[in-house]
Design a protein around this motif. Structure first.
Motif, mmCIF file in Angstrom:
data_model
loop_
_atom_site.group_PDB
_atom_site.id
_atom_site.type_symbol
_atom_site.label_atom_id
_atom_site.label_comp_id
_atom_site.label_asym_id
_atom_site.label_seq_id
_atom_site.Cartn_x
_atom_site.Cartn_y
_atom_site.Cartn_z
ATOM 1 N N ARG A 39 0.827 -1.208 0.000
ATOM 2 C CA ARG A 39 0.000 0.000 0.000
ATOM 3 C C ARG A 39 0.866 1.266 0.000
ATOM 4 O O ARG A 39 0.584 2.221 -0.716
ATOM 5 C CB ARG A 39 -0.918 0.015 1.236
ATOM 6 C CG ARG A 39 -2.039 -0.988 1.150
ATOM 7 C CD ARG A 39 -2.864 -1.051 2.439
ATOM 8 N NE ARG A 39 -3.936 -2.013 2.282
ATOM 9 C CZ ARG A 39 -5.130 -1.734 1.755
ATOM 10 N NH1 ARG A 39 -5.428 -0.485 1.411
ATOM 11 N NH2 ARG A 39 -6.035 -2.671 1.607
ATOM 12 N N ARG A 104 7.851 -7.131 -5.837
ATOM 13 C CA ARG A 104 7.706 -8.213 -4.856
ATOM 14 C C ARG A 104 9.069 -8.658 -4.344
ATOM 15 O O ARG A 104 9.250 -8.880 -3.154
ATOM 16 C CB ARG A 104 6.955 -9.410 -5.455
ATOM 17 C CG ARG A 104 5.584 -9.095 -6.003
ATOM 18 C CD ARG A 104 4.721 -10.340 -6.111
ATOM 19 N NE ARG A 104 4.388 -10.854 -4.796
ATOM 20 C CZ ARG A 104 3.356 -10.435 -4.064
ATOM 21 N NH1 ARG A 104 2.525 -9.525 -4.532
ATOM 22 N NH2 ARG A 104 3.142 -10.932 -2.870
ATOM 23 N N ASP A 126 1.199 -14.113 0.522
ATOM 24 C CA ASP A 126 2.218 -15.088 0.095
ATOM 25 C C ASP A 126 3.195 -15.389 1.220
ATOM 26 O O ASP A 126 4.326 -15.763 0.982
ATOM 27 C CB ASP A 126 3.005 -14.504 -1.092
ATOM 28 C CG ASP A 126 3.757 -13.236 -0.709
ATOM 29 O OD1 ASP A 126 3.393 -12.610 0.316
ATOM 30 O OD2 ASP A 126 4.723 -12.858 -1.410
ATOM 31 N N ARG A 174 -10.502 -7.270 -6.469
ATOM 32 C CA ARG A 174 -9.182 -7.446 -5.861
ATOM 33 C C ARG A 174 -8.885 -8.937 -5.641
ATOM 34 O O ARG A 174 -7.767 -9.394 -5.854
ATOM 35 C CB ARG A 174 -9.112 -6.676 -4.544
ATOM 36 C CG ARG A 174 -7.706 -6.286 -4.157
ATOM 37 C CD ARG A 174 -7.636 -4.907 -3.558
ATOM 38 N NE ARG A 174 -8.355 -4.796 -2.305
ATOM 39 C CZ ARG A 174 -7.806 -4.983 -1.111
ATOM 40 N NH1 ARG A 174 -6.535 -5.312 -1.014
ATOM 41 N NH2 ARG A 174 -8.500 -4.836 -0.010
ATOM 42 N N ASP A 178 -5.627 -10.685 -7.100
ATOM 43 C CA ASP A 178 -4.667 -11.322 -6.186
ATOM 44 C C ASP A 178 -4.524 -12.821 -6.447
ATOM 45 O O ASP A 178 -3.452 -13.389 -6.277
ATOM 46 C CB ASP A 178 -5.084 -11.110 -4.719
ATOM 47 C CG ASP A 178 -4.861 -9.673 -4.249
ATOM 48 O OD1 ASP A 178 -4.188 -8.903 -4.972
ATOM 49 O OD2 ASP A 178 -5.349 -9.322 -3.158
HETATM 50 O O1 C5P Z 1 -3.674 -7.002 2.997
HETATM 51 P P1 C5P Z 1 -4.009 -5.767 2.211
HETATM 52 O O2 C5P Z 1 -5.411 -5.777 1.694
HETATM 53 O O3 C5P Z 1 -3.705 -4.520 2.948
HETATM 54 O O4 C5P Z 1 -3.032 -5.795 0.960
HETATM 55 C C1 C5P Z 1 -3.143 -4.867 -0.087
HETATM 56 C C2 C5P Z 1 -2.738 -5.534 -1.396
HETATM 57 O O5 C5P Z 1 -1.361 -5.846 -1.347
HETATM 58 C C3 C5P Z 1 -3.450 -6.851 -1.677
HETATM 59 O O6 C5P Z 1 -4.634 -6.691 -2.430
HETATM 60 C C4 C5P Z 1 -2.426 -7.624 -2.476
HETATM 61 O O7 C5P Z 1 -2.543 -7.334 -3.839
HETATM 62 C C5 C5P Z 1 -1.107 -7.076 -1.994
HETATM 63 N N1 C5P Z 1 -0.388 -7.978 -1.097
HETATM 64 C C6 C5P Z 1 0.396 -8.957 -1.663
HETATM 65 N N2 C5P Z 1 1.164 -9.750 -0.884
HETATM 66 C C7 C5P Z 1 1.154 -9.622 0.446
HETATM 67 C C8 C5P Z 1 0.326 -8.646 1.059
HETATM 68 C C9 C5P Z 1 -0.451 -7.853 0.249
HETATM 69 O O8 C5P Z 1 0.400 -9.108 -2.879
HETATM 70 N N3 C5P Z 1 1.945 -10.410 1.183
#
Ligand code: C5P
Length: 221
Positions: A39, A104, A126, A174, A178
């Protein structure tokens, strides 16, 4: 015994944050919300007017920024973005930058460094599959899309539309992004304990998870 590394994954709005926070407080562990890092990167890219699909430019933002995630605050380059990153716009921006493999790689490396000495509860998408494949305990929280939309609409940390239908539509989009992306899509690790929280209240889920943790600490699983 070395303090545990606990990974909590699951889709948006499932209540990972609430459970992870309660667990970390109970155990005296560090709690890290890895989503807040995606974010913060999305927030900064938007601030700088960098198109979110420009992988090299967004990766440069990720590698060149200091991101702090504590139990109470999220900051990027010293700016407190705790509230600013919980908006529908940043929901989308975070999911967009999270699709970029170079971004990432940078964030995963930082997340691994945070867990080096154990004593951590990290939540995300992940964590059990990529960040800590050898975590001592992996949990995957799930709930129906309708219930997750309801929880998200009632979450005071998030600003934006409260109309359930609008929240549900954004959440489904979302989920789709994801779980279908090429880089580290969301899924439950083969050795994760899957908990469906659709019909469970938070204290019930926390109690259930704590009993699993106690068994893990006692070496019973
Ligand atoms: O958990 P949260 O909704 O705050 O995460 C925001 C976005 O960050 C998720 O929609 C996802 O795309 C990404 N995210 C991710 N891997 C993570 C945590 C979050 O890809 N470990």
């Amino acid at each position: 015994m070395k303090p545990l590394v606990i990974a909590i994954d699951g889709p948006s709005g499932v209540g990972k944050g609430t459970v992870a926070r309660a667990l970390a407080a109970e155990l005296g562990y560090q709690h890290v919300d890895s989503g807040a890092m995606y974010r913060a990167v999305g927030w900064k890219a938007l601030q700088l007017g960098v198109p979110l699909e420009r992988e090299d430019a967004v990766a440069a933002i990720a590698s060149g920024s200091t991101i702090e995630v504590s139990a109470t605050m999220v900051a990027i380059d010293g700016h407190d973005v705790t509230r600013a990153i919980r908006t529908p716009e940043i929901d989308k921006a975070a999911a967009a930058v999270a699709r970029l493999p170079k971004v990432r790689t940078i964030l995963v490396e930082r997340q691994r460094a945070m867990g080096e000495s154990g004593g951590i509860v990290m939540e995300g998408r992940d964590i059990g599959t990529v960040v800590f494949p050898h975590a001592d305990l992996k949990l995957y929280l799930d709930a129906s899309a309708e219930e997750r939309a309801r929880r998200r609409a009632n979450d005071p940390a998030h600003s934006g539309p409260v109309a359930l239908a609008e929240v549900a539509t954004a959440l489904k989009e979302r989920d789709r992004s994801d779980s279908t992306r090429a880089a580290s899509p969301l899924y439950a690790a083969a050795d994760a304990i899957v908990i469906d929280t659709t019909h469970a209240a938070v204290p019930e889920v926390v109690a259930q998870v704590m009993s699993i943790v106690r068994r893990t600490l006692a070496g019973e699983r």
